[in-house]
Design an enzyme around this catalytic site. Structure first.
Site, PDB file in Angstrom:
ATOM      1  N   HIS A  54       0.722  -1.120   0.092  1.00  0.00           N
ATOM      2  CA  HIS A  54      -0.109   0.010  -0.082  1.00  0.00           C
ATOM      3  C   HIS A  54       0.920   1.226   0.151  1.00  0.00           C
ATOM      4  O   HIS A  54       1.042   1.886   0.991  1.00  0.00           O
ATOM      5  CB  HIS A  54      -0.919  -0.001   1.180  1.00  0.00           C
ATOM      6  CG  HIS A  54      -2.043  -0.857   1.021  1.00  0.00           C
ATOM      7  ND1 HIS A  54      -2.737  -1.627   2.061  1.00  0.00           N
ATOM      8  CD2 HIS A  54      -2.563  -1.503  -0.024  1.00  0.00           C
ATOM      9  CE1 HIS A  54      -3.654  -2.189   1.449  1.00  0.00           C
ATOM     10  NE2 HIS A  54      -3.603  -2.457   0.408  1.00  0.00           N
ATOM     11  N   CYS A 109       3.278 -11.911   2.662  1.00  0.00           N
ATOM     12  CA  CYS A 109       4.192 -11.732   3.603  1.00  0.00           C
ATOM     13  C   CYS A 109       4.321 -12.988   4.421  1.00  0.00           C
ATOM     14  O   CYS A 109       3.088 -13.429   4.872  1.00  0.00           O
ATOM     15  CB  CYS A 109       4.049 -10.532   4.642  1.00  0.00           C
ATOM     16  SG  CYS A 109       5.010 -10.572   6.144  1.00  0.00           S
ATOM     17  N   HIS A 137     -10.142  -4.197   4.982  1.00  0.00           N
ATOM     18  CA  HIS A 137      -8.770  -4.516   4.373  1.00  0.00           C
ATOM     19  C   HIS A 137      -8.495  -5.734   3.918  1.00  0.00           C
ATOM     20  O   HIS A 137      -8.832  -6.896   4.255  1.00  0.00           O
ATOM     21  CB  HIS A 137      -8.091  -4.504   5.803  1.00  0.00           C
ATOM     22  CG  HIS A 137      -6.530  -4.088   5.652  1.00  0.00           C
ATOM     23  ND1 HIS A 137      -5.490  -4.989   5.466  1.00  0.00           N
ATOM     24  CD2 HIS A 137      -5.583  -2.968   5.585  1.00  0.00           C
ATOM     25  CE1 HIS A 137      -4.452  -4.575   5.334  1.00  0.00           C
ATOM     26  NE2 HIS A 137      -4.379  -3.510   5.283  1.00  0.00           N
ATOM     27  N   GLU A 139      -5.749  -7.630   3.827  1.00  0.00           N
ATOM     28  CA  GLU A 139      -5.253  -8.858   4.574  1.00  0.00           C
ATOM     29  C   GLU A 139      -6.448  -9.662   5.364  1.00  0.00           C
ATOM     30  O   GLU A 139      -6.574 -10.679   5.609  1.00  0.00           O
ATOM     31  CB  GLU A 139      -4.373  -8.362   5.824  1.00  0.00           C
ATOM     32  CG  GLU A 139      -3.526  -9.278   6.365  1.00  0.00           C
ATOM     33  CD  GLU A 139      -2.776  -8.624   7.749  1.00  0.00           C
ATOM     34  OE1 GLU A 139      -2.662  -9.432   8.633  1.00  0.00           O
ATOM     35  OE2 GLU A 139      -2.133  -7.597   7.379  1.00  0.00           O
ATOM     36  N   CYS A 207       3.108  -7.594  13.593  1.00  0.00           N
ATOM     37  CA  CYS A 207       4.212  -8.049  13.127  1.00  0.00           C
ATOM     38  C   CYS A 207       5.155  -7.189  13.808  1.00  0.00           C
ATOM     39  O   CYS A 207       4.939  -6.029  14.239  1.00  0.00           O
ATOM     40  CB  CYS A 207       4.233  -7.832  11.663  1.00  0.00           C
ATOM     41  SG  CYS A 207       4.643  -6.302  10.992  1.00  0.00           S
ATOM     42  N   SER A 235      -2.658   2.865   3.789  1.00  0.00           N
ATOM     43  CA  SER A 235      -1.715   1.976   4.380  1.00  0.00           C
ATOM     44  C   SER A 235      -2.291   1.998   5.817  1.00  0.00           C
ATOM     45  O   SER A 235      -2.093   2.976   6.532  1.00  0.00           O
ATOM     46  CB  SER A 235      -0.444   2.501   4.194  1.00  0.00           C
ATOM     47  OG  SER A 235       0.600   1.933   5.068  1.00  0.00           O
ATOM     48  N   SER A 280       5.723   0.337   4.256  1.00  0.00           N
ATOM     49  CA  SER A 280       5.744   0.306   2.903  1.00  0.00           C
ATOM     50  C   SER A 280       6.425   1.480   2.131  1.00  0.00           C
ATOM     51  O   SER A 280       6.105   1.433   1.011  1.00  0.00           O
ATOM     52  CB  SER A 280       4.386  -0.264   2.185  1.00  0.00           C
ATOM     53  OG  SER A 280       3.302   0.698   2.688  1.00  0.00           O
TER      54      SER A 280
END
Length: 333
Positions: A54, A109, A137, A139, A207, A235, A280
């Site tokens: 993003h 990822c 989103h 993900e 993460c 993002s 990103s």
């Protein structure tokens, strides 16, 4: 003994507090290099489902090199190569690519893949899975697709009241990897109040890079009057960094894609500017902001370091194969 007087803000030296770590994380670096390698090995076009990461600048740069970004794998003509973005995809997307006779590269990822595997495991054990994340989103859509009958989304602490489960003794929480650490734990605490036997994932889903960037932003926020985060409006981790800065007490915090988006009015009365970037964001964009600030008197740059990062991920294994030949063979079948 003489009386001490405070130095007026206008006479204090102007400075930039530059966060470390900032910018690219290992998963983003891997995904961007994967697109570049695919273009280098197979030639253009290489199709990418959704933005690889993003960030507007990264996407535009890869488009100029021959990448074509599409919303769905079904838009890609048969016999081509399609790459899945760092955010991950649901199993149905892999099936769409197979049906569409496409050779695929999975740039998800590895830390997102870990969450997918946790979802599959707990679904097999027939747990209700409470996925903490933001509705819509990419993900979240990808993770939910691994076990749609077992997963329900919890979008923040205020969402907890509506959550219902089949068996309160068999319920687990997982999370999107790019959330605010503090808000996620607030949500988890609220879920534990409602479901005391709530199981936590074997390891934290948020993460390392998200956590490190938020920790650095908190450090900056305590010393700056203004925080600028370089990152795109879509993002998640960049948006969270701005929120974390404000929650940490900085008077003002803003998200910008490019130095040209900075409003000079933000600098009025400001001597210390905190600067960081989302996971990103290539560092060239941060350097442009530093140059912009330098031209306005903020030439003194102090590094504020809160962690070291050394993690790297190997490139997707599909890049070792002749995908053009595979794609041609799929069309011929």
């Amino acid at each position: 003994m003489g009386r001490m007087t405070a130095t007026p803000a206008t006479h204090r030296p102007k400075r930039v507090l530059l966060a470390a770590p900032r910018g690219y994380c290992a998963g983003v670096d891997r995904a961007v290099i994967a697109v570049e390698k695919a273009l280098e090995q197979y030639g253009a076009p290489v199709y990418v489902r959704h933005e690889i990461v993003h960030n507007k600048y990264v996407v535009q740069t890869l488009e100029r090199k021959g990448a074509i970004f599409v919303d769905q794998a079904t838009e890609v003509p048969p016999g081509n190569i399609v790459m899945f973005s760092a955010h991950g995809v649901a199993p149905t997307v892999h099936e769409e690519a197979r049906q569409g006779r496409l050779a695929t590269i999975d740039a998800t990822c590895p830390l997102v893949t870990k969450v997918h595997k946790e979802a599959i495991r707990y679904a097999k054990e027939d747990f209700d899975i409470l996925l903490i994340g933001h509705e819509g989103h990419e993900e979240v859509i990808g993770t939910s697709g691994e076990a749609p009958d077992h997963i329900q989304l919890v979008d923040g602490p205020e969402d907890v009241a509506r959550v219902e489960v089949r068996d309160p003794s068999r319920v687990v929480w997982l999370s999107q990897t790019t959330l605010s650490v503090d808000e996620t734990m607030e949500t988890v605490d609220a879920l534990k109040d409602k479901f005391p036997q709530l199981v936590s994932p074997p390891s934290d889903d948020i993460c390392y890079a998200t956590q490190n960037r938020q920790t650095a932003i908190k450090e900056l926020a305590g010393q700056a009057e203004l925080v600028i985060v370089v990152g795109s409006k879509n993002s998640s981790n960049s948006i969270r960094m701005v929120e974390v800065a404000k929650q940490a007490g900085v008077p003002a915090a803003h998200l910008v894609d490019f130095a040209s988006e900075i409003d000079e009015a933000w600098l009025e009365g400001v001597t210390s500017v905190g600067l960081s970037s989302g996971a990103s964001v290539p560092d060239v964009l941060v350097q442009e902001v530093l140059e912009w600030l330098s031209q306005r008197g903020y030439a003194d740059v102090e590094l504020v370091k809160t962690a070291d990062e050394h993690l790297t991920f190997s490139l997707p294994k599909e890049l070792r194969r002749d995908l053009r030949a595979e794609a041609a063979r799929l069309v011929g079948e």
